[in-house]
Write a protein that holds these residues in place. Structure first.
Motif, mmCIF file in Angstrom:
data_model
loop_
_atom_site.group_PDB
_atom_site.id
_atom_site.type_symbol
_atom_site.label_atom_id
_atom_site.label_comp_id
_atom_site.label_asym_id
_atom_site.label_seq_id
_atom_site.Cartn_x
_atom_site.Cartn_y
_atom_site.Cartn_z
ATOM 1 N N ASP A 167 0.823 -1.212 0.000
ATOM 2 C CA ASP A 167 0.000 0.000 0.000
ATOM 3 C C ASP A 167 0.855 1.258 0.000
ATOM 4 N N LYS A 168 2.155 1.086 0.297
ATOM 5 C CA LYS A 168 3.111 2.179 0.266
ATOM 6 C C LYS A 168 4.374 1.698 -0.443
ATOM 7 N N GLY A 183 5.723 -0.719 -5.089
ATOM 8 C CA GLY A 183 4.584 -0.047 -4.487
ATOM 9 C C GLY A 183 4.300 1.292 -5.125
ATOM 10 N N VAL A 188 8.319 5.433 0.976
ATOM 11 C CA VAL A 188 8.207 5.859 2.371
ATOM 12 C C VAL A 188 9.262 5.178 3.243
ATOM 13 N N ASP A 217 9.635 4.286 7.102
ATOM 14 C CA ASP A 217 8.510 3.524 7.643
ATOM 15 C C ASP A 217 8.901 2.048 7.720
ATOM 16 N N ALA A 220 6.183 -0.614 6.901
ATOM 17 C CA ALA A 220 5.940 -0.806 5.467
ATOM 18 C C ALA A 220 7.040 -1.639 4.839
#
Length: 231
Positions: A167-168, A183, A188, A217, A220
């Motif tokens: 999703d990221k 992604g 991120v 992140d 992630a």
């Protein structure tokens, strides 16, 4: 990389693997840590099956079923097939249309790359099972292997819904080399590691979640690493 470079790497791995396959029966009964459930005997049977399958695909240009290894004597079966397999790989036309599971254009060149890395990674497995030092691999070859995973295998895993879609976006970085991003949108997080660690880690032969440098992140990044990035 050129076809000759792939052939050279493949021939080198086959030479090493041929030596390792000539082990006493009790040694061939050892487990292969990177391939849970396999003994060395079964491991060499897998390689023998893969080689015969790839060679038949190259010869026909079409998909064929992978042959099953024999119930006994799989290491000897592997050894009997290495010379004809390498002869087929050496004689192929890299630009000839040929079935494969990579992106278009689908040519026989795919199989030179795939089998060179297949055998390099499995050479690592056999050396680990026998407690031997892993032969050094060339930087350009390992970098190509990182690209094969992140630009071919992982997109295929996503396309076949074998791993959750990120999703990221997460970037993979090797110092001094190009980065790869998986992604949507800007990255991120980044996962960076020295080339040998990244090459082996993408195939699960080292634990990137513990050994790589993760910035941004982390959640992630770890979700992407869980993949599975490869089959």
């Amino acid at each position: 990389m050129s076809p000759d470079r792939f052939l050279a790497e493949l021939a080198s791995s086959l030479d090493h693997l041929g030596t390792l396959a000539r082990q006493p029966r009790d040694t061939l009964a050892r487990a292969v840590p990177a391939c849970p459930g396999w003994t060395l005997e079964q491991f060499f049977g897998h390689l023998g099956s893969i080689e015969r399958w790839a060679a038949a695909v190259v010869r026909t240009g079409t998909f064929v079923q992978e042959p099953a290894p024999p119930a006994e004597g799989a290491a000897a079966w592997f050894l009997a097939g290495t010379a004809p397999f390498l002869e087929t790989m050496t004689g192929l036309d890299p630009e000839k249309e040929c079935w494969n599971f990579g992106p278009r254009p689908r040519t026989a060149r795919f199989w030179l790359r795939r089998q060179a890395h297949e055998h390099a990674i499995h050479l690592v497995d056999a050396c680990q099972a026998l407690g031997l030092e892993i032969p050094a691999l060339a930087d350009d070859f390992m970098l190509d292997g990182v690209d094969e995973v992140l630009a071919m295998f992982t997109p295929r895993q996503l396309r076949l819904d074998r791993m959750p879609h990120p999703d990221k976006a997460v970037a993979f970085q090797v110092p001094g080399a190009t980065s790869w991003t998986l992604g949507p949108g800007p990255a991120v997080a980044s996962i960076s590691a020295p080339l040998p660690m990244m090459y082996l880690g993408l195939w699960g032969r080292s634990n990137l979640a513990h050994s790589a440098r993760i910035e941004g992140d982390a959640a992630a990044a770890l979700r992407v690493l869980r993949g599975p990035l490869t089959p």
